[in-house]
Scaffold this motif. Structure first.
Motif, mmCIF file in Angstrom:
data_model
loop_
_atom_site.group_PDB
_atom_site.id
_atom_site.type_symbol
_atom_site.label_atom_id
_atom_site.label_comp_id
_atom_site.label_asym_id
_atom_site.label_seq_id
_atom_site.Cartn_x
_atom_site.Cartn_y
_atom_site.Cartn_z
ATOM 1 N N ASN A 153 5.771 3.266 1.389
ATOM 2 C CA ASN A 153 4.778 2.204 1.352
ATOM 3 C C ASN A 153 4.796 1.401 2.636
ATOM 4 O O ASN A 153 5.785 1.399 3.380
ATOM 5 N N VAL A 154 3.671 0.717 2.882
ATOM 6 C CA VAL A 154 3.581 -0.292 3.929
ATOM 7 C C VAL A 154 3.372 -1.610 3.213
ATOM 8 O O VAL A 154 2.507 -1.702 2.334
ATOM 9 N N TRP B 83 0.837 -1.199 0.000
ATOM 10 C CA TRP B 83 0.000 0.000 0.000
ATOM 11 C C TRP B 83 0.873 1.250 0.000
ATOM 12 O O TRP B 83 1.957 1.270 0.603
ATOM 13 N N ARG B 84 0.372 2.291 -0.603
ATOM 14 C CA ARG B 84 0.994 3.609 -0.540
ATOM 15 C C ARG B 84 0.545 4.279 0.747
ATOM 16 O O ARG B 84 -0.620 4.112 1.160
ATOM 17 N N ILE B 85 1.433 5.016 1.424
ATOM 18 C CA ILE B 85 1.031 5.834 2.571
ATOM 19 C C ILE B 85 0.645 7.206 2.038
ATOM 20 O O ILE B 85 1.468 7.860 1.386
ATOM 21 N N ALA B 86 -0.595 7.616 2.279
ATOM 22 C CA ALA B 86 -1.100 8.863 1.687
ATOM 23 C C ALA B 86 -0.234 10.054 2.075
ATOM 24 O O ALA B 86 0.034 10.282 3.255
ATOM 25 N N GLY B 87 0.221 10.803 1.069
ATOM 26 C CA GLY B 87 1.006 12.007 1.301
ATOM 27 C C GLY B 87 2.498 11.773 1.426
ATOM 28 O O GLY B 87 3.252 12.713 1.682
ATOM 29 N N HIS B 88 2.935 10.536 1.263
ATOM 30 C CA HIS B 88 4.354 10.210 1.414
ATOM 31 C C HIS B 88 4.858 9.403 0.224
ATOM 32 O O HIS B 88 4.103 8.657 -0.386
ATOM 33 N N TYR B 89 6.121 9.536 -0.079
ATOM 34 C CA TYR B 89 6.780 8.655 -1.041
ATOM 35 C C TYR B 89 7.241 7.457 -0.213
ATOM 36 O O TYR B 89 8.413 7.313 0.110
#
Lengths: 96, 96, 96, 96, 96, 96, 96, 96, 96, 96
Positions: free
Chosen positions: I52-53, I44-50
């Motif tokens: 991932n989790v 998953w992408r972490i919203a607002g960040h370059y």
């Protein structure tokens, strides 16, 4: 007055080696001069680090700042200053 | 071997005052005995804190631990241990 | 010598209200006495916090410690001490 | 309104010395002008650091930001802003 | 003047439930009164936390402190205050 | 859905000034367009910092990410995202 | 919408064991019900900790907060919420 | 699989001494049993701390968690788990 | 065995854009291949960040390290690894 | 005496690859030589990191510092040193 000072040296990896050597040589001479004057009372290396723990014996914070800020490596050091005073359980007269 | 130790004392506010006084008295006696033996080489108060900065001169980490963990205030102290060694610029023979 | 001190008060929620009031009253009287003596030179509240920022003008770290550690609220305060000295751009003579 | 501001200057080591000197000279002139206007009320050096603690007396946060963000060294400073107000134990009328 | 405030509530687990309920009820009434007066301009819950993010519109830091420090839950809150000002790219006149 | 976003801009000191100006100009235009669309609901400057606090009103985290990650200054910003929801004490219908 | 949630449980050591057991039992039933509804999509234990990492699939932050804040152990948990969105390299359609 | 584990024990000061002694005794017996089984491969005291550094050799994270979470002192320990693997420069076959 | 991994990408601003694009393209292909193999189970992408989790399903820490350390962006990522195991309240058989 | 050491390597991204390879090769040879001498007793990779956890068995902190500070990668490593001693529950004679 006694101050506890920790200095961590962080030399930029692109600093020219000759410049670094020159800085260290002057730093060393200055450190030893201040030790002989009794102002830089103790100087230890922290094992595993390019860092030291020192005890300064100076008139006041002004003298401490003047000594630290004119060290050749000052621009490359992260410094932590802690003001000391006498511990009621100390048995040594010069641990003011 | 020299160790740099910082001890911050945090007494629970609901500790009985007599118990606290007793602990401090024994702590003080023990600290002075260790100073006289040369094992607790330096002891300074940190200004504005119920805390000290100390230099221990012991055989090894085992002896250091045995000394610290039997201090009466040990259960109430946050302790930071830093291993020291000789700084190449030191002019004092006993700053190993 | 000037010291910058921040004090954050953390009263345990189960401290008896009368005891808290008594401590605060004595603290206030002591703070005002030290201000009148010129030793506690400045005292500001930090907006939104049970905390203050202060400037002390004392002989040395020993006097600072003696003043702080005898404040009634000392056992309930988290204190940060920073040693100050003269800024080369200051135009005020008493900002040593 | 009073604001407590701490500024830590971090000049990149590859900044041209003449550029650094020029920035510092303009910074100094500006700091002294603001002190004379009463807006930069106090200015102290933090011992051992290329940093200062300051008290600003300005109309509001907008004026504070305009003053700070136009300082020549602003791009190279880490700044911490704390809003102050009157402490109930203060005896000085201008410590609002 | 606008202030950004984050409040994290930490109720001691041994606080009597009736006392907690009473505090929350008075807190809520006070919060709504301040919103109606326009002083507590925005109030949001932080998802997953017993915490809020708020925007206060007050005369100065003194008024902010007086409002916050008289909230019933003030002794149980960790508060962070940030002074705001106009962003040059804002298109809203009341985002001063 | 509402998100609280803090953006701290850190431009590398060796970024060409023209490039920086161009980035800021496009950023500003984009920020104002998003405000007019109601997606960037609030935008404040943090006093003393090259930083802002913002409230976004978007469909979900995906839209938030798409908006933030296409901002011209995104590569130079440290961003903190906090999901908001309705506070039970809020009196404003649009503070969902 | 997907949220990544970490929950660290910190039960006070003086909580009555029966009360703790009761809380855990209700917590477990509630967690399983939410998993069956598809709202608590993933639930893992963090090895060595009384903590979990979870993925919630909810309508929005409001629903997330309502679910989390009504968990029996909510008052004893430190919670971290992170909003997720689709990663451009994901090959799974439900990793929105 | 090898895991590096640090455990810091924090006994509440109001825990009954007999209860603490009992917990420690059972903990010790369990630790020695796990060492004899080869699962708790290394165990060292951290000098100056009521803490240890350990290396566990277990089938997987599940077995590690089962071992740690059933230690008598588990509710009073702050634990940090780090997964290890073979270092390309290691010369020891069992340092997987 | 399952591992929870967070990766924050920090590309140096002076990395050549073509080099960055090439790295990202190879990274993407590799990430999708590992997902198809079932080793990179979630992304998953972490919203607002370059950032991932991710959840990895691998034989052990060795395989995890081999996968992560050969990712093209590995030298530019700050990585946090957390070992997972089965949560007693999970209802999903593959959440080991 | 035993020391626990964690080393995190941070190579500047603009270090010439040949220079990096050379440093790593010499580092590896030196690490293996010290392992054969019994001074670098254990060496593990931390999964997902360009880092190791090591146990050194040396005469004292001086020898540790001499070994660490002459490693080829020393200028690029962040190092954490922790002094170990015997744990009362250890069953292994060489875990001093």
């Amino acid at each position: 007055m006694l101050f506890h000072v920790r200095m961590d040296v962080r030399l930029p990896h692109d600093l020219a080696p000759e410049r670094a050597d020159e800085l260290k040589q002057v730093e060393r001479a200055r450190a030893q001069e201040l030790q002989r004057q009794g102002k830089w009372r103790h100087l230890w290396r922290i094992a595993g680090h390019y860092a030291n723990v020192s005890i300064f014996d100076v008139a006041d914070a002004q003298e401490l700042h003047d000594l630290l800020s004119t060290l050749p490596l000052f621009p490359f050091m992260e410094i932590t200053v802690t003001a000391l005073c006498r511990h009621p359980s100390s048995i040594h007269a010069d641990e003011r």
